[in-house]
Design an enzyme around this catalytic site. Structure first.
Site, mmCIF file in Angstrom:
data_model
loop_
_atom_site.group_PDB
_atom_site.id
_atom_site.type_symbol
_atom_site.label_atom_id
_atom_site.label_comp_id
_atom_site.label_asym_id
_atom_site.label_seq_id
_atom_site.Cartn_x
_atom_site.Cartn_y
_atom_site.Cartn_z
ATOM 1 C CB SER A 185 49.668 24.027 14.906
ATOM 2 O OG SER A 185 50.398 24.686 15.925
ATOM 3 C CD GLU A 213 56.268 19.841 14.773
ATOM 4 O OE1 GLU A 213 55.921 20.999 14.451
ATOM 5 O OE2 GLU A 213 55.615 18.821 14.465
ATOM 6 C CG HIS A 225 55.017 24.273 13.816
ATOM 7 N ND1 HIS A 225 54.440 23.164 14.377
ATOM 8 C CD2 HIS A 225 54.109 25.273 13.945
ATOM 9 C CE1 HIS A 225 53.241 23.483 14.845
ATOM 10 N NE2 HIS A 225 53.022 24.756 14.587
#
Length: 506
Positions: free
Chosen positions: A190, A317, A409
Site C-alpha cells: 500500500s 482492493e 486490500h
C-alpha cells in the site's frame, strides 16, 4: 565482514554501539527498536533525518521503539503518546547461523495511507521470513504531517528521507547481523509499496538496494500546489498561518488532530474533488528534489533498470476499504458518474466496466473501477514499464477467496509474511486459516524469499510485449497471460498524473 561482529550470544556491534536481542521463536533472534536516526523533534523537527547518538555498554533491544505521531490504534500494535520522540528505529530478525554472513536482506516498509501504521504490527513479524534464510529489517518513519506535510523552507517527503536513512543504516550495519549489504531487497505494501516505487527513482536511495517488492501500489501523488493547499487547510484548523514558524509552534498531537479534522471535512469540503471519495490527505509530493518525478514515468525512462522488481495487487482492493468506511462508493449510476468525474477518469471507463460487468450492482462496478484506478492498473503498469525500459519485472495477483472475505486490500500480506495466526489476521483473511491457506502462505513466502535471494520468484518475467501473471489462490495457483477479461484494454490510453487542486479536469 567486519571483525567479530557478534560479541556473545544475541549481542551485535553496530556503528552506534552494541545491541542485545532476544529469541523470537525457533532459530531466530529479534533485535528491536535500534535507532537509525536522532529523534526528529525540537530543533530537528521537519528537517532531514540526523545521525543517531551513540551509546556505551550494551543496549537491550527486546521491544519495538515508539511509533510516529498518529491517532490510529491498530490491533496488537502500540499507540503513539505525546512525548514519544525516538520514533526512527529499525528492527532486525536474524536466523541462526547468520554469523557466517552473506545472507540476503529483506527490508520492509509498512503501509497506512502515509498517515498511520508502524513496524510493530503483528502481521509484519519477520521471524518466518528469517527462518527462510533472510535477514529481515523493518523500520518506523515519520507519517502524517510530520512525514509528508509541506512546510516552507523544509524538505518535502520527510518520511521517504527517513526510509532512505534507514537503508543507509542497513548498508553500514547489516554485515554485523550476517546480512549482505550488496543484496538488499526493499519491500512494502500500500503506501509502503508506494514508498518502494518512490525509492526506486530517488537519487538519495540510489545504490542502497538491489531488488524491490511492491504490493498494491497507490496511484496517488501530489503536486507541490496541492500539498501546499493541504497545509493551508491544516494550519487554519490548527489556528496558525501556513508558515514554518506557525507550524513549528503547533505540537505534534495538535497537528495530528487538525489533520484528522481536515480528513473528515474532505467528505463535504474537499481540497480537491477526489478527496471527497478517498480522503487521504498525505501523499508523496513530486517536488523535483527529493522525489524528482512521478514513479511510473521515471521507471518508463529506465531510471531504475538495474533494480529487479516484483509487484502484486489483489483483485478486489477497494472492497475492504469500503467495508471499513475508508472510502465513499457509488450506489447509483449518477453517483458513479460523479466518482469518475472527481477522479478525472474518462467516461469510457464507466461504460467499459458496465459492459464487462453487465449483471453487477452499481456498487460492485464502482468498487472494481476504484480498485483498478487506485491500485491495480498502476501496479501492473509499473511492472510493464520497468520491463520495457530494460529492467527485470514480475507480476502477481492475489485471488484467494473465502466466503465474503475476498481478495481485498491487505489480505495478501499475512500470507506472504507467513503470519496467518497473527493478531488481527483473521479479520483480514476471513477467519482461522485452514490447510489450503497455510499451503498458499508457504508458496507466497517462498516466492518472496527466492526473489530476495536470486531475483527469481518462480515464474516468467514480464517482457516488452508479454505480461505473465502469477495468480495466488487456493487450492491451486495459476500462471496466465494478462488481459484475459478485457479490463486492461479499457485502461489502455488512460494516464496517471499527480493530483492537483481545482475542479475535475483542471
Amino acid at each position: 565482514m567486519s571483525e567479530q561482529p557478534r560479541d556473545e550470544e544475541a549481542v551485535f556491534r553496530t556503528t552506534g554501539g552494541r545491541v542485545r536481542g532476544t529469541a523470537a521463536g525457533d532459530g531466530v533472534t529479534a533485535v528491536l527498536g535500534v535507532p537509525y536516526a536522532a529523534a526528529p523533534f525540537g530543533a530537528r523537527r521537519f528537517r532531514e533525518p540526523q545521525a543517531a547518538p551513540s551509546w556505551s555498554g550494551v543496549r537491550d533491544c527486546a521491544d519495538f521503539g515508539p511509533i510516529a505521531p498518529q491517532s490510529a490504534e491498530l490491533p496488537g500494535a502500540p499507540v503513539w503518546r505525546p512525548g514519544d520522540e525516538d520514533v526512527l528505529t529499525v528492527n532486525v530478525w536474524v536466523p541462526d547461523g547468520a554469523g557466517d554472513g552473506g545472507l540476503p536482506v529483506f527490508f520492509w516498509i509498512h503501509g497506512g495511507a502515509y498517515t498511520f501504521g508502524s513496524s510493530a504490527q503483528p502481521d509484519f513479524d519477520g521471524a518466518s521470513l528469517a527462518r527462510a534464510g533472510l535477514v529481515v529489517v523493518s523500520c518506523n518513519f515519520r507519517v502524517g504531517f510530520e512525514g509528508f506535510g509541506t512546510v516552507p523552507g523544509f524538505p518535502d517527503n520527510r518520511g521517504l528521507l527517513d526510509q532512505a536513512a534507514a537503508l543507509v543504516w542497513v548498508r553500514e550495519n547489516i554485515e554485523a547481523f550476517g546480512g549482505d549489504p550488496g543484496n538488499v531487497t526493499v519491500a512494502g505494501h500500500s503506501s509502503g509499496g508506494g514508498s518502494v516505487a518512490c525509492l526506486m527513482v530517488m537519487e538519495r536511495a540510489r545504490g542502497l538496494f538491489r531488488r524491490a517488492i511492491a504490493h498494491s501500489v497507490p496511484s496517488a501523488f501530489f503536486t507541490v500546489e496541492l500539498a501546499e493547499a493541504v497545509t493551508e487547510r491544516i494550519a487554519a484548523e490548527a489556528g496558525v498561518g501556513p508558515t514554518a514558524a506557525g507550524l513549528l509552534s503547533v505540537p505534534p498531537e495538535a497537528l495530528v488532530a487538525a489533520s484528522d479534522k481536515v480528513t473528515a471535512d474532505c467528505r463535504t469540503n474537499p481540497v480537491t474533488p477526489i478527496l471527497a471519495f478517498d480522503p487521504v490527505i498525505f501523499q508523496p509530493v513530486v517536488d523535483g528534489e527529493v522525489l524528482p518525478a512521478e514513479p511510473l514515468r521515471a521507471l518508463a525512462s529506465g531510471t531504475a533498470r538495474d533494480v529487479d522488481l516484483l509487484v502484486c495487487h489483489t483483485l478486489e482492493e477497494y472492497r475492504f476499504l469500503h467495508m471499513v468506511g475508508a472510502v465513499r462508493a457509488a450506489v447509483t449510476e449518477a453517483e458513479l458518474a460523479d466518482v469518475a468525474e472527481a477522479l478525472r477518469l474518462p467516461a469510457h471507463l464507466v461504460d467499459g466496466y458496465r459492459a464487462l460487468l453487465p449483471d453487477a450492482p452499481v456498487l460492485d462496478r464502482c468498487l472494481a473501477l476504484l480498485g483498478d484506478a487506485g491500485f491495480g492498473e498502476y501496479t501492473t503498469r509499473l511492472a510493464e514499464q520497468h520491463a520495457r525500459a530494460g529492467g527485470r519485472a514480475y507480476l502477481a495477483r492475489f485471488a484467494r477467496r473465502r466466503g465474503e472475505a475476498g481478495p481485498w486490500h491487505t489480505a495478501d500480506i499475512p500470507f506472504a509474511f507467513g503470519n496467518l495466526d497473527a493478531v488481527g489476521a483473521d479479520f483480514l483473511i476471513g477467519g482461522a486459516p485452514d490447510e489450503h491457506d497455510r499451503a498458499l502462505s508457504r508458496r507466497m513466502l517462498r516466492s518472496w524469499a527466492g526473489f530476495a535471494a536470486t531475483g527469481d520468484p518462480g515464474w516468467p518475467a514480464v517482457t516488452s510485449d508479454t505480461t505473465p501473471v502469477r495468480s495466488w489462490a487456493v487450492p491451486d495457483d495459476g500462471l496466465t497471460a494478462d488481459d484475459t477479461c478485457g479490463f486492461r484494454e479499457v485502461w489502455r490510453h488512460v494516464r496517471f498524473d499527480p493530483m492537483r487542486p481545482g475542479r475535475p479536469g483542471g
